[in-house]
Design a protein around this motif. Structure first.
Motif, short mmCIF file in Angstrom:
data_model
loop_
_atom_site.label_atom_id
_atom_site.label_comp_id
_atom_site.label_asym_id
_atom_site.label_seq_id
_atom_site.Cartn_x
_atom_site.Cartn_y
_atom_site.Cartn_z
N PHE A 10 7.39 -49.65 0.91
CA PHE A 10 5.95 -49.61 1.18
C PHE A 10 5.61 -50.83 2.04
O PHE A 10 5.88 -51.96 1.63
N VAL A 13 0.67 -50.51 2.41
CA VAL A 13 0.16 -49.14 2.29
C VAL A 13 -1.14 -49.12 1.50
O VAL A 13 -1.25 -49.71 0.41
N SER A 14 -2.13 -48.41 2.04
CA SER A 14 -3.38 -48.16 1.34
C SER A 14 -3.67 -46.66 1.38
O SER A 14 -3.32 -45.98 2.34
N LYS A 15 -4.31 -46.17 0.31
CA LYS A 15 -4.76 -44.78 0.27
C LYS A 15 -6.16 -44.74 -0.31
O LYS A 15 -6.41 -45.22 -1.42
N LEU A 51 2.39 -40.42 -2.89
CA LEU A 51 2.71 -40.96 -1.57
C LEU A 51 4.21 -40.91 -1.31
O LEU A 51 4.66 -40.57 -0.21
N ARG A 57 -0.63 -38.63 2.31
CA ARG A 57 -0.32 -39.49 3.45
C ARG A 57 -1.11 -40.79 3.31
O ARG A 57 -2.28 -40.76 2.91
N PRO A 58 -0.51 -41.91 3.67
CA PRO A 58 -1.25 -43.17 3.59
C PRO A 58 -2.45 -43.19 4.53
O PRO A 58 -2.39 -42.63 5.63
N THR A 59 -3.52 -43.81 4.10
CA THR A 59 -4.66 -44.06 4.98
C THR A 59 -4.30 -45.15 5.99
O THR A 59 -4.67 -45.07 7.17
N LEU A 63 5.35 -46.00 5.12
CA LEU A 63 6.12 -45.74 3.91
C LEU A 63 7.34 -44.92 4.28
O LEU A 63 7.24 -43.92 5.00
#
Length: 313
Positions: A10, A13-15, A51, A57-59, A63
């Motif tokens: 990672f 990574v943000s979601k 994820l 999918r990551p915002t 990843l």
């Protein structure tokens, strides 16, 4: 082989789900072995697992799973097995049909599917019930058939959401043994669980989450060592003169608190420098006036770390 091809990576990574935070600024490298995700409901555990499987999918951020970006679903499928916590099955299928159909849809031949199905059912001790309808299975058996499906195509990564739920103690012990064997074979196991003492027992490392953020990660004892300044280590010393011992160890400066046990045969000590404290304790005991029966940390486990990092927030 590069490092990223051996790990789940990672990279910041943000979601987000609209305005709602799933996980934020997660940077992790997860090697082979058993990694447990721990945190309260809403902490971000399921988002993190989804994820990794490519279901989300990551915002923001990047990843990859063993070098494969998660937006390559066909490549990812061959590497990843996922056992979700949702207890839902197609109507009318037996356990054997459930797994075999999954494999054939995934591109395996009938012969390959039959062989892999047999092997997976055997690994989870479900062969005797393989030809019964899943609708007649107990909760524990349904959990095991989901686990069998997740390992049937022989993935390199297993992502398991609350895999011990519904299992009786014997089957739970057998399942933990299976996880350890899979890890010994070189697999990556990512396990979400709220059964802290079992997480503590089987995990090579833990990732503690709260409100979408990673608050600590690593080997459990390493995580505890990093917390000593804010949360002093607590040690129980069984001895014949706890009050005398308390007065003497305070002279050495490593102790921030000492409390005599209710039974008057022990002393709880809090210290921010356990290694130096043990050296000082040896000096006190060496004087020969106090008899010490045992010395043991009382908060060097996952439950204590969890309470410190999450429960108190």
């Amino acid at each position: 082989m590069s490092t990223s091809e051996n790990k789940i990576v990672f990279d910041n990574v943000s979601k987000f789900y609209g305005e709602i935070l799933g996980v934020n600024r997660v940077s992790l490298e997860i090697p082979a072995g058993i990694t447990s995700l721990v945190g309260p409901n809403g902490a971000g555990k399921t988002t993190l697992m989804n994820l990794m499987t490519g279901l989300l999918r990551p915002t923001r951020g990047r990843l990859s799973v063993l070098g494969i970006p998660t937006d390559h679903p066909e490549q990812l499928f061959r590497k990843v097995g996922y056992c979700s916590q949702f207890d839902s099955f197609p109507r009318g299928l037996t356990g054997r049909e459930f797994i075999s159909a999954f494999l054939m849809v995934s591109g395996f031949t009938r012969k390959q599917s039959d062989e892999l199905t047999e092997r997976a059912l055997d690994r989870v001790e479900l062969l005797p019930a393989a030809d019964r309808k899943i609708g007649a299975y107990s909760k524990g058996m349904r959990q095991r058939v989901r686990l069998a499906q997740s390992i049937a195509h022989q993935p390199s990564v297993l992502i398991l959401d609350e895999p011990l739920n519904g299992l009786d103690p014997m089957v739970r012990a057998e399942t933990i043994a299976l996880f350890k064997q899979l890890a010994a074979d070189g697999l990556h196991l990512i396990i979400s669980s709220h059964i802290l003492h079992e997480v503590d027992m089987m995990s090579d490392r833990v990732v503690l989450l709260n409100n979408g953020y990673v608050v600590a990660e690593g080997a459990i004892h390493g995580v505890r060592d990093e917390m000593d300044v804010e949360h002093p280590a607590q040690i129980l010393i069984r001895c014949d003169q706890p009050s005398v011992l308390a007065s003497r160890i305070f002279q050495h400066g490593e102790v921030v608190e000492a409390r005599v046990h209710d039974d008057r045969h022990g002393l709880f000590v809090k210290t921010r420098n356990p290694d130096q404290f043990y050296l000082s304790l040896n000096e006190v005991v060496a004087q020969g006036q106090i008899t010490v029966e045992s010395i043991a940390p009382v908060d060097d486990d996952l439950s204590a770390v969890y309470d410190y990092l999450i429960g108190a927030q």
